[in-house]
Design an enzyme around this catalytic site. Structure first.
Site, mmCIF file in Angstrom:
data_model
loop_
_atom_site.group_PDB
_atom_site.id
_atom_site.type_symbol
_atom_site.label_atom_id
_atom_site.label_comp_id
_atom_site.label_asym_id
_atom_site.label_seq_id
_atom_site.Cartn_x
_atom_site.Cartn_y
_atom_site.Cartn_z
ATOM 1 N N ASP A 187 49.726 44.537 50.510
ATOM 2 C CA ASP A 187 49.835 46.005 50.556
ATOM 3 C C ASP A 187 49.204 46.600 51.818
ATOM 4 O O ASP A 187 49.506 47.736 52.179
ATOM 5 C CB ASP A 187 49.117 46.650 49.344
ATOM 6 C CG ASP A 187 49.619 46.125 48.017
ATOM 7 O OD1 ASP A 187 50.751 45.591 47.998
ATOM 8 O OD2 ASP A 187 48.889 46.217 47.026
ATOM 9 N N ASP A 192 28.546 32.558 48.615
ATOM 10 C CA ASP A 192 27.964 33.071 47.371
ATOM 11 C C ASP A 192 28.995 33.932 46.618
ATOM 12 O O ASP A 192 29.098 33.857 45.402
ATOM 13 C CB ASP A 192 26.729 33.933 47.683
ATOM 14 C CG ASP A 192 25.682 33.128 48.442
ATOM 15 O OD1 ASP A 192 25.233 32.117 47.875
ATOM 16 O OD2 ASP A 192 25.371 33.456 49.600
ATOM 17 N N GLY A 203 48.713 43.570 34.828
ATOM 18 C CA GLY A 203 49.824 44.297 35.450
ATOM 19 C C GLY A 203 49.344 45.624 36.015
ATOM 20 O O GLY A 203 48.152 45.924 36.006
ATOM 21 N N HIS A 237 37.667 42.943 38.703
ATOM 22 C CA HIS A 237 36.409 42.616 38.011
ATOM 23 C C HIS A 237 35.588 41.704 38.910
ATOM 24 O O HIS A 237 36.131 41.113 39.865
ATOM 25 C CB HIS A 237 36.629 41.999 36.619
ATOM 26 C CG HIS A 237 37.470 40.751 36.583
ATOM 27 N ND1 HIS A 237 38.440 40.525 35.644
ATOM 28 C CD2 HIS A 237 37.485 39.644 37.379
ATOM 29 C CE1 HIS A 237 39.010 39.337 35.842
ATOM 30 N NE2 HIS A 237 38.444 38.786 36.886
ATOM 31 N N ASP A 290 31.518 36.265 42.248
ATOM 32 C CA ASP A 290 32.903 36.359 42.750
ATOM 33 C C ASP A 290 33.573 37.654 42.306
ATOM 34 O O ASP A 290 33.312 38.157 41.213
ATOM 35 C CB ASP A 290 33.732 35.167 42.255
ATOM 36 C CG ASP A 290 33.259 33.862 42.905
ATOM 37 O OD1 ASP A 290 33.805 32.809 42.565
ATOM 38 O OD2 ASP A 290 32.323 33.928 43.746
ATOM 39 N N HIS A 350 32.404 49.155 44.187
ATOM 40 C CA HIS A 350 32.046 49.078 42.761
ATOM 41 C C HIS A 350 31.887 47.616 42.322
ATOM 42 O O HIS A 350 30.882 47.227 41.731
ATOM 43 C CB HIS A 350 33.127 49.759 41.915
ATOM 44 C CG HIS A 350 32.942 49.633 40.422
ATOM 45 N ND1 HIS A 350 32.482 50.649 39.635
ATOM 46 C CD2 HIS A 350 33.172 48.578 39.580
ATOM 47 C CE1 HIS A 350 32.417 50.241 38.354
ATOM 48 N NE2 HIS A 350 32.840 48.987 38.305
ATOM 49 N N GLU A 351 32.877 46.800 42.633
ATOM 50 C CA GLU A 351 32.825 45.391 42.180
ATOM 51 C C GLU A 351 31.649 44.654 42.800
ATOM 52 O O GLU A 351 31.012 43.825 42.143
ATOM 53 C CB GLU A 351 34.149 44.680 42.499
ATOM 54 C CG GLU A 351 35.357 45.253 41.769
ATOM 55 C CD GLU A 351 35.164 45.379 40.262
ATOM 56 O OE1 GLU A 351 35.719 46.313 39.667
ATOM 57 O OE2 GLU A 351 34.415 44.555 39.684
ATOM 58 N N HIS A 406 28.605 44.893 40.838
ATOM 59 C CA HIS A 406 28.510 43.864 39.781
ATOM 60 C C HIS A 406 28.083 42.525 40.381
ATOM 61 O O HIS A 406 27.256 41.819 39.807
ATOM 62 C CB HIS A 406 29.869 43.682 39.090
ATOM 63 C CG HIS A 406 30.310 44.844 38.256
ATOM 64 N ND1 HIS A 406 29.481 45.496 37.369
ATOM 65 C CD2 HIS A 406 31.512 45.468 38.173
ATOM 66 C CE1 HIS A 406 30.144 46.482 36.778
ATOM 67 N NE2 HIS A 406 31.380 46.484 37.237
ATOM 68 N N HIS A 431 27.682 48.824 34.306
ATOM 69 C CA HIS A 431 28.308 50.142 34.453
ATOM 70 C C HIS A 431 27.296 51.261 34.216
ATOM 71 O O HIS A 431 26.339 51.102 33.495
ATOM 72 C CB HIS A 431 29.500 50.270 33.497
ATOM 73 C CG HIS A 431 30.714 49.571 34.012
ATOM 74 N ND1 HIS A 431 31.648 48.975 33.207
ATOM 75 C CD2 HIS A 431 31.118 49.330 35.295
ATOM 76 C CE1 HIS A 431 32.594 48.426 33.946
ATOM 77 N NE2 HIS A 431 32.303 48.617 35.217
#
Lengths: 83, 168
Positions: free
Chosen positions: B25, B59, B77, B84, B95, B119-120, B123, B129
């Site tokens: 994309d 890492d 989808g 995530h 990861d 954001h990811e 984590h 969250h």
């Protein structure tokens, strides 16, 4: 068979969507894990309350339109509780 | 803000990341830039440093994948789950996976890769969250102007709880 009114079908679809959402992000245990059913699963209304509280929605335990709208927002795949 | 149970965190401050593949994309250079800018958000408020490697292990491995992709969290989808990432740790730990069935962009016409990656990576560093609307770690995607984007205070507080403040 009696024809299922559209609204009833829609509600059923919404509830199934919500169940999947709550399984994924709020650790709702479903029929698929009967052993948990007995032990520590909370009924879906409690999980809806938990999600409504997290997102600052009116805590009703009901699958109202606001709650469904938030559930349908694109989001991160990590659970919101007890990852 | 929240952290994962038992607050896993990296025990080193120099972390390596590797981009394993690209989304069709976007221009690869725009992907590189979005990813680097996302890391800079977190390094600017902590002692953490992020270095990109182009081969071998790292890492944090970053990839664009669709549907079932080898972990227990298949993508779904277009729409729904966008991405995530795993909390700090060996193997999968840290990861980040981005759903290739989404439309990734450097602007706001699709899902802004910089915003979702930032954001990811929160984590990947150990944040869970946040229920603070407008925070970066809020679970739902919020279209936000990305020019001069500044890390919201709730996210700064969260990451500094794990790693302390940036070095003077």
């Amino acid at each position: 068979f009696p024809v299922v009114p559209e609204t009833e079908k829609k509600n059923e679809e919404d509830m199934q969507f919500a169940e999947k959402y709550l399984e994924k992000y709020y650790k709702l245990k479903t029929e698929a894990e009967p052993i948990f059913k007995m032990k520590n699963s909370k009924p879906i209304t409690d999980k809806i309350r938990e999600m409504q509280e997290f997102f600052g929605l009116k805590v009703t335990g009901e699958l109202d339109s606001n709650t469904l709208k938030v559930m349908k927002q694109p989001r991160c795949g990590i659970p919101d509780v007890g990852q | 803000f929240s952290t994962f149970p038992r607050s896993p965190r990296w025990t080193k401050t120099d972390l390596k990341y590797r981009i394993l593949n690209y989304t069709p994309d976007m221009e690869p250079a725009d992907v590189d830039e979005a990813i680097e800018k996302a890391w800079n958000l977190w390094s600017s408020v902590t002692p953490l440093k992020f270095t990109r490697v182009y081969e071998g292990n790292a890492d944090i491995m970053i990839s664009f994948v669709a549907g079932f992709h080898g972990d227990f969290f298949s993508f779904d989808g277009p729409g729904g789950t966008l991405a995530h990432a795993f909390p700090p740790g060996e193997g999968f730990g840290g990861d980040a996976h981005f759903d290739e069935d989404e439309y990734w962009t450097k602007d706001l016409k699709g899902f802004n890769l910089f915003l979702v990656a930032a954001h990811e990576f929160g984590h990947s560093l150990g944040l869970g969250h946040s229920n603070v609307l407008g925070s970066l770690m809020y679970p739902a995607y919020l279209q936000t102007e990305t020019r001069n984007y500044r890390l919201p205070q709730d996210d700064v507080d969260g990451i500094q709880t794990l790693y302390g403040k940036e070095e003077a």
